[in-house]
Design a protein around this motif. Sequence first.
Motif, PDB file in Angstrom:
ATOM      1  N   SER A  51       0.830  -1.206   0.072  1.00  0.00           N
ATOM      2  CA  SER A  51      -0.131   0.132  -0.047  1.00  0.00           C
ATOM      3  C   SER A  51       0.732   1.144   0.031  1.00  0.00           C
ATOM      4  O   SER A  51       0.277   2.159  -0.256  1.00  0.00           O
ATOM      5  CB  SER A  51      -0.939   0.041   1.270  1.00  0.00           C
ATOM      6  OG  SER A  51      -0.305   0.237   2.443  1.00  0.00           O
ATOM      7  N   HIS A  52       2.145   1.213   0.098  1.00  0.00           N
ATOM      8  CA  HIS A  52       3.008   2.380   0.342  1.00  0.00           C
ATOM      9  C   HIS A  52       3.122   3.275  -1.103  1.00  0.00           C
ATOM     10  O   HIS A  52       3.786   2.546  -1.931  1.00  0.00           O
ATOM     11  CB  HIS A  52       4.330   2.008   0.773  1.00  0.00           C
ATOM     12  CG  HIS A  52       4.558   1.417   2.265  1.00  0.00           C
ATOM     13  ND1 HIS A  52       4.058   0.277   2.691  1.00  0.00           N
ATOM     14  CD2 HIS A  52       4.613   2.261   3.522  1.00  0.00           C
ATOM     15  CE1 HIS A  52       4.256   0.256   3.973  1.00  0.00           C
ATOM     16  NE2 HIS A  52       4.651   1.418   4.497  1.00  0.00           N
ATOM     17  N   ASN A  53       2.734   4.326  -1.239  1.00  0.00           N
ATOM     18  CA  ASN A  53       3.136   5.128  -2.067  1.00  0.00           C
ATOM     19  C   ASN A  53       4.583   5.716  -1.874  1.00  0.00           C
ATOM     20  O   ASN A  53       4.902   5.732  -0.670  1.00  0.00           O
ATOM     21  CB  ASN A  53       2.105   6.390  -2.242  1.00  0.00           C
ATOM     22  CG  ASN A  53       1.059   6.002  -3.123  1.00  0.00           C
ATOM     23  OD1 ASN A  53       1.030   5.446  -4.320  1.00  0.00           O
ATOM     24  ND2 ASN A  53      -0.241   6.177  -2.537  1.00  0.00           N
ATOM     25  N   TRP A  54       5.202   6.513  -2.673  1.00  0.00           N
ATOM     26  CA  TRP A  54       6.341   7.298  -2.377  1.00  0.00           C
ATOM     27  C   TRP A  54       5.854   8.669  -1.906  1.00  0.00           C
ATOM     28  O   TRP A  54       6.401   9.567  -2.958  1.00  0.00           O
ATOM     29  CB  TRP A  54       7.467   7.013  -3.586  1.00  0.00           C
ATOM     30  CG  TRP A  54       8.047   5.839  -3.383  1.00  0.00           C
ATOM     31  CD1 TRP A  54       7.674   4.461  -2.608  1.00  0.00           C
ATOM     32  CD2 TRP A  54       9.306   5.342  -4.168  1.00  0.00           C
ATOM     33  NE1 TRP A  54       8.879   3.600  -2.965  1.00  0.00           N
ATOM     34  CE2 TRP A  54       9.562   4.021  -4.029  1.00  0.00           C
ATOM     35  CE3 TRP A  54      10.063   6.096  -5.087  1.00  0.00           C
ATOM     36  CZ2 TRP A  54      10.585   3.246  -4.230  1.00  0.00           C
ATOM     37  CZ3 TRP A  54      11.355   5.666  -5.373  1.00  0.00           C
ATOM     38  CH2 TRP A  54      11.648   4.102  -5.081  1.00  0.00           C
ATOM     39  N   THR A  55       5.353   8.716  -1.003  1.00  0.00           N
ATOM     40  CA  THR A  55       5.056  10.057  -0.401  1.00  0.00           C
ATOM     41  C   THR A  55       5.513  10.178   1.203  1.00  0.00           C
ATOM     42  O   THR A  55       5.614   9.169   1.779  1.00  0.00           O
ATOM     43  CB  THR A  55       3.631  10.550  -0.272  1.00  0.00           C
ATOM     44  OG1 THR A  55       2.764   9.754   0.740  1.00  0.00           O
ATOM     45  CG2 THR A  55       3.115  10.380  -1.774  1.00  0.00           C
ATOM     46  N   GLU A  56       5.909  11.432   1.650  1.00  0.00           N
ATOM     47  CA  GLU A  56       6.532  11.352   3.236  1.00  0.00           C
ATOM     48  C   GLU A  56       5.637  10.914   3.815  1.00  0.00           C
ATOM     49  O   GLU A  56       5.860  10.216   4.951  1.00  0.00           O
ATOM     50  CB  GLU A  56       6.800  12.746   3.165  1.00  0.00           C
ATOM     51  CG  GLU A  56       7.526  13.101   4.731  1.00  0.00           C
ATOM     52  CD  GLU A  56       8.040  14.479   4.920  1.00  0.00           C
ATOM     53  OE1 GLU A  56       8.596  14.625   5.960  1.00  0.00           O
ATOM     54  OE2 GLU A  56       7.560  15.433   4.165  1.00  0.00           O
ATOM     55  N   SER A  57       4.359  11.130   3.688  1.00  0.00           N
ATOM     56  CA  SER A  57       3.269  10.589   4.744  1.00  0.00           C
ATOM     57  C   SER A  57       3.087   9.265   4.626  1.00  0.00           C
ATOM     58  O   SER A  57       2.922   8.451   5.803  1.00  0.00           O
ATOM     59  CB  SER A  57       1.996  11.346   4.326  1.00  0.00           C
ATOM     60  OG  SER A  57       1.375  11.074   3.054  1.00  0.00           O
ATOM     61  N   ALA A  58       2.948   8.436   3.459  1.00  0.00           N
ATOM     62  CA  ALA A  58       3.082   6.922   3.451  1.00  0.00           C
ATOM     63  C   ALA A  58       4.249   6.356   4.048  1.00  0.00           C
ATOM     64  O   ALA A  58       4.129   5.230   4.667  1.00  0.00           O
ATOM     65  CB  ALA A  58       3.097   6.656   1.883  1.00  0.00           C
ATOM     66  N   LEU A  59       5.418   6.925   3.772  1.00  0.00           N
ATOM     67  CA  LEU A  59       6.663   6.635   4.277  1.00  0.00           C
ATOM     68  C   LEU A  59       6.714   6.716   5.850  1.00  0.00           C
ATOM     69  O   LEU A  59       7.680   5.805   6.477  1.00  0.00           O
ATOM     70  CB  LEU A  59       7.818   6.989   3.578  1.00  0.00           C
ATOM     71  CG  LEU A  59       7.751   6.475   1.987  1.00  0.00           C
ATOM     72  CD1 LEU A  59       9.015   7.349   1.266  1.00  0.00           C
ATOM     73  CD2 LEU A  59       7.762   4.961   1.864  1.00  0.00           C
ATOM     74  N   MET A  60       6.405   7.692   6.335  1.00  0.00           N
ATOM     75  CA  MET A  60       6.710   8.077   7.699  1.00  0.00           C
ATOM     76  C   MET A  60       5.635   8.269   8.796  1.00  0.00           C
ATOM     77  O   MET A  60       5.687   7.822   9.765  1.00  0.00           O
ATOM     78  CB  MET A  60       7.393   9.495   7.844  1.00  0.00           C
ATOM     79  CG  MET A  60       8.611   9.292   6.991  1.00  0.00           C
ATOM     80  SD  MET A  60      10.041   8.655   7.902  1.00  0.00           S
ATOM     81  CE  MET A  60      10.528   7.420   6.648  1.00  0.00           C
TER      82      MET A  60
END
Length: 196
Positions: A155-164
Motif C-alpha cells: 500500500s505504500h506510495n512514495w510520499t512522505e506521509s506514506a513512508l513516515m
Amino acid sequence: MRAVASLLIVFILGIILGAFIGVYVYTRYFQTSGRGLMVNNTCSLNLLLDREYYDAVLGALGSANRSVYIIMYVVKYDPSERDDPVNTLLETLAELKNRGVDVKMVVDDTTYKSYSDTIYYLSSLDIPVRLDESSAVTTHTKMVIIDNSTVILGSHNWTESALMSNHEASIETNCTSIVSKALSYFDNIWAGSRSI
C-alpha cells in the motif's frame, strides 16, 4: 488385555511420530526469521508495516546490482525539504543509474498532474519515467522489483506521509514465482506506457 496395551503403545507412538513430523515440516518450510517468514529454503515473505517499508526499500536499493523497476501510483518529490524520505529514495535511484544499474519507473497520471516537480526531477537525473498506457486507466500499483530477485509491493506510495506517518502494509519477497509474475507485469505495463 494384551491387545489393548499394544493398541495404546501404537497410539502413543503415532502421536509422538506425528509431533516430530509436524515440527520438521514447520521448521523446514515455515520458519520465521529476522527477515520474515521462510516459506522454504529459497523463498521468504517479510511483512513491512508503516515505517519499516522505507528502511527495507532503501536497504534493497542499496544492494541492487543490475536493475530496479518501479510502478508507483504517486511519487512526491519535495524540493523544499532536503531530508524528505522520497528525495532520499530518488537520489538513491540516481546513484544506481550512474553506476550502470537499469532503472525504470512507471507512474500514474496522478503523479504527473499533482506532482510535476517529480517528473522534472527524475528527468534531470536521467531516470526513465513513463506514464501508464492511458489517462483513462488508473495504475494504483505500488511495486519495486530489484535485480529480478526481490519484489516489494503493497500500500505504500512514495510520499512522505506514506513512508513516515500513515498506517501502511507491504510485503517483501524473493519467491521466484512471485518475482517472475511481477516482472512480467512490469514489462507489459512498460511496453504499453506513454512518454512524458
